[in-house]
Write an enzyme that holds these catalytic residues in place. Structure first.
Site, PDB file in Angstrom:
ATOM      1  N   THR A 207       0.819  -1.208   0.000  1.00 40.42           N
ATOM      2  CA  THR A 207       0.000   0.000   0.000  1.00 40.42           C
ATOM      3  C   THR A 207       0.854   1.260   0.000  1.00 40.42           C
ATOM      4  O   THR A 207       1.993   1.254   0.459  1.00 40.42           O
ATOM      5  CB  THR A 207      -0.931   0.044   1.225  1.00 40.42           C
ATOM      6  N   ASN A 209       0.572   4.891   1.691  1.00 35.89           N
ATOM      7  CA  ASN A 209      -0.181   5.437   2.820  1.00 35.89           C
ATOM      8  C   ASN A 209      -0.169   6.962   2.818  1.00 35.89           C
ATOM      9  O   ASN A 209       0.867   7.599   2.589  1.00 35.89           O
ATOM     10  CB  ASN A 209       0.418   4.936   4.133  1.00 35.89           C
ATOM     11  N   GLU A 255      -4.970   4.149   3.103  1.00 36.87           N
ATOM     12  CA  GLU A 255      -4.012   3.226   2.506  1.00 36.87           C
ATOM     13  C   GLU A 255      -4.501   2.828   1.118  1.00 36.87           C
ATOM     14  O   GLU A 255      -5.634   2.360   0.958  1.00 36.87           O
ATOM     15  CB  GLU A 255      -3.842   1.984   3.380  1.00 36.87           C
TER      16      GLU A 255
END
Length: 321
Positions: A207, A209, A255
């Protein structure tokens, strides 16, 4: 586009065609006003001018209200420029300014302050101390002071009045599709990608973020279909908003897991367009159970993106010169 702070009457400003408001969200209703202002200014070889306030009047008149915004100041200015506005005048909203009577506001601000020749406002526009001035008062004052007033009916979509307040309510409730219909575009959050705990990578779903921006409307914790704008590209994505309770609640973050591509985005500025709700946040019995659910979330995001026809890049706002 010129940006002015305070009243700056100028003989070099031709034929001021004005609208007034905070324009948070720049939704369909706002665009209808701006389009009329710009069209009239072009016809009259005049200046398309927005009169707005800083801070937002609610921050002064009702400081106990935790007002959240749909757009950043930078985005708002970029959208004014894209709409064809020639000048934005910011007035400092203070208790003294709020105490101006309707007649004082019309004379000191609209007439002497910016040289208004034509004024476009919503038909429910209120102004002056205690919001005592109404459209009938504005029409009368305009006739006395030499400017024309054009009240505009609210824009409605599917029988619902388009307003920033209603859009905030829909986003807070996670009803993104309804909010998109009133906004006329996806609701977006922009930020710089920060380093996280790398749990997404460990689970097989890396991910990017983002910290949630202060003062912005944020949807409920959960999972969403999205598209990410980065360096002119539109990237399909699945987004999680929350505190990762399966691993013990942490900082609330946004995310982003980009679908079908592995990109190094640390330190990059990205824009996330939230397109549809998938599921609420919840605690999972194990990391393996969460991984299985993420796979289902990705499938659901792909389906929403396919149905919405969002596989092409969404246009990014260009920075002001």
């Amino acid at each position: 586009m010129k940006i002015s702070r305070g009243l700056t009457p100028s003989t070099s400003r031709p034929y001021s065609v004005v609208t007034i408001g905070n324009f948070d969200g720049h939704h369909h209703g706002h665009r209808a006003l701006l389009d009329r202002v710009v069209a009239t200014a072009r016809r009259e070889a005049g200046t398309a001018l927005v009169l707005t306030f800083d801070p937002h009047p609610v921050k002064i008149l009702a400081p106990q209200v935790n007002l959240m915004f749909l757009t950043t100041p930078e985005e708002k200015l970029a959208r004014f420029e894209a709409a064809g506005i020639d000048e934005v005048v910011f007035l400092e909203f203070t208790t003294a300014f709020a105490a101006l009577s309707p007649a004082q506001f019309a004379k000191q601000v609209l007439c002497d302050g910016i040289g208004t020749r034509e004024l476009y406002v919503g038909e429910h526009f209120a102004f002056g101390k205690g919001r005592a001035g109404r459209i009938a008062d504005l029409l009368k004052l305009g006739a006395q002071l030499g400017f024309r007033v054009h009240p505009m009916a609210p824009v409605t979509i599917d029988g619902e009045v388009v307003s920033s307040t209603r859009i905030r309510q829909l986003i807070h409730a996670g009803e993104l599709q309804k909010a998109i219909r009133l906004l006329g575009r996806p609701y977006s959050i922009e930020g710089t990608v920060i380093s996280g705990a790398h749990r997404g990578t460990e689970l097989g779903w890396p991910t990017a973020n983002l910290r949630l921006p202060e003062g912005r409307v944020i949807p409920p914790d959960g999972v969403y279909a999205a598209q990410v704008s980065w360096k002119g590209s539109g990237l399909n994505a699945v987004v999680y908003i929350g505190t990762r309770p399966t691993f013990g609640a942490g900082e609330r973050l946004l995310e982003v897991s980009i679908l079908d591509e592995r990109l190094e985005l640390y330190g990059e500025v990205i824009r996330v367009d939230l397109l549809g709700f998938i599921r609420e946040d919840r605690v999972f019995a194990s990391a393996e159970a969460l991984t299985r659910q993420i796979a289902l979330d990705v499938d659901a995001a792909r389906a929403q993106l396919r149905d919405a026809g969002t596989t092409v890049s969404l246009p990014a706002l260009q920075p002001r010169s």
